[in-house]
Design a protein around this motif. Sequence first.
Motif, short mmCIF file in Angstrom:
data_model
loop_
_atom_site.label_atom_id
_atom_site.label_comp_id
_atom_site.label_asym_id
_atom_site.label_seq_id
_atom_site.Cartn_x
_atom_site.Cartn_y
_atom_site.Cartn_z
N SER A 1 10.21 60.12 71.74
CA SER A 1 10.83 61.75 71.82
C SER A 1 9.59 62.63 71.98
CB SER A 1 11.68 62.15 70.95
OG SER A 1 12.96 61.48 71.02
N CYS B 1 12.88 68.37 69.88
CA CYS B 1 12.57 67.69 71.25
C CYS B 1 13.13 66.22 71.56
CB CYS B 1 10.92 67.25 71.05
SG CYS B 1 10.54 66.17 69.84
N GLY B 2 14.46 66.24 70.84
CA GLY B 2 15.22 65.08 70.99
C GLY B 2 16.19 64.67 70.01
N THR C 1 13.67 72.68 78.72
CA THR C 1 14.69 71.33 78.24
C THR C 1 16.14 72.12 77.59
OG1 THR C 1 13.71 71.68 76.23
CG2 THR C 1 12.75 70.10 77.57
N TRP D 1 17.19 70.69 74.37
CA TRP D 1 17.62 70.07 73.26
C TRP D 1 17.92 71.08 72.22
CZ3 TRP D 1 17.61 65.33 74.16
CH2 TRP D 1 16.68 64.71 74.84
N HIS E 1 21.83 71.84 71.72
CA HIS E 1 22.79 70.80 71.44
C HIS E 1 23.31 71.25 69.92
CE1 HIS E 1 21.84 67.17 73.58
NE2 HIS E 1 21.13 68.09 74.19
#
Lengths: 95, 492
Positions: free
Chosen positions: B281, B444-445, B479, B481, B484
Amino acid sequence: MSAPHVDIHRIARLARLELSPEEETRFGAELGNVLDYIKLLEEVDVRTVEPMAHAVPLSNVTRPDAVRPSLSHAEALNQAPSQSNGLFIVPRIVE
Amino acid sequence: MPNRLTVCDLSQLLSRRELSAREATQACLDAIRQRDPLVRAFLHVDEAGALAQADAADAARRRGKSAETHPLLGVPLAIKDVIAVRNQPLTCGSRILAQYIAPYDATVTTALRRAGAVFLGRLNMDEFAMGSSTENSAFGPTRNPWDTTRIPGGSSGGSAAAVAADECSAALGSDTGGSVRLPAAFCGVVGLKPTYGRVSRYGLVAYASSLDQVGLLTKTVQDAALLLETVAGHDPLDSTSVPQPVPPYVAGLDQSVAGLRVGLPREYFVQGGLDPEVRHSVEQAIAQLESLGVKPVEVSLPHTRYALATYYLIAPAEASANLARFDGVRYGLRIDGADPIEMYARTRGAGFGTEVKRRIILGTYALSSGYYDAYYLRAQKVRTLIRQDFLDAFKEVDAVLTPTAPTPPFKLGERLADPLQMYLSDVFTISCNLAGICGLSLPCGFTASPKLPIGMQLLGPPFGEETLLRLGHAFEQSTDWHRHRPPPRTGT
């Protein structure tokens, strides 16, 4: 700085911290492990390095020595475990 | 669901009167009632007080107050239980302060009040901020909203979990060795540790005074910028706060990041124990930044491997001195004894939990006669070298990028038996405090299964928050991320 046997009882007395016998045994073993790990620092050559107490290059910060409002006497006392006559009450110190 | 909004979005809705502060606050209180029996982020919820503050904010807005002068007017926040809010509990997650009520506001609290914020309540933490999992709270652990069999990170675990579970718009925490950034990474939110001296520590209960700093936990980088702008600045009541102007962090966010140089310290990527999914990630994040014009550069921070050992001398040494004040005389728990010495020892023995005792013992030992030079003084010298590593790196790069934690969040109980294993959770965050620089963790993931958040850390030079926030914001814009959300309800 080899990790010596640590007299936990003595350290706890210095820290004014009552420990159970089980805690003394447990902390003794754990402290030994942590001190073993910390031995890593012996590798570093620090002979010419100044110690760092603090990250900010400020020293001797002063302020005017002026009276200003603060907690009232009553507020300072009202969470005391024991108080009387405007004073904190503690166990007898001198006979 | 106004509780899910960012501070900035909520503030706009409030300004446009599409929503009242009371509605926003009630939505958070409802979320707390619904989710917190499982997550347990809060130690104390001040429902009546929060609604009264919200009503006051709504009334103030009707009288003409606006977000221009009161950027947080009506925004519901929550505060880690180590930062004083007048007339609210201040337990520090400890039995020794279980009944203690803060007699005054911390300077950061005053700043948030002036900006119009509403305080929902007090957030759980490792006792006296000592821990990496929030399992050291005397009042029971907080659970990770992404998987309630796992820890939220620590010590500001309540703050990170409350933001992740949308129980508040944003939260304050404190960061001595990673206590804001680690839980932020583990809960999939943004965590900012400002430069030492950037934010006043007045009213923050001291753990290790040369390392402690108030930090922010938010849903976006933009929110972190807004809150930092609100709480940063010199405070005559904290002589270590620095009289340096506070830049307009929010206004600076949209500047281009093209051409910025980001250092990748090889010591952080070669060390064993970096989880493969975390590595993947973070590598993807580096590629993403590269696509925005950022230039990754390998750098070296040669004293990295000594940071953890240095920290575990300096922090406990300072803690052993700071926690001497809890003696049963003026406030807090008292267990009587035949004389004052016995009273102190019994009070502290009954009032402190295991990790606090462990660190007091370690710190007292490191400072004791005969060992001071070998342990404490040596650690202070190594600290100088760690800081110098960073200052050298920042001659070459604008920021440094690392994983925030070597692994995803672990299971409750998994590391309790082995203190060293627990301490290793902080291996990537601790140098930042020793060096006195600033750090930002952002999502970041995620791991594949179970889905658990992964965070990356950006480190900046002293007072380099603007660059970190700009980089973080650019990454976030490109992004999703941070969008979520944890499953609404997991386990029971």
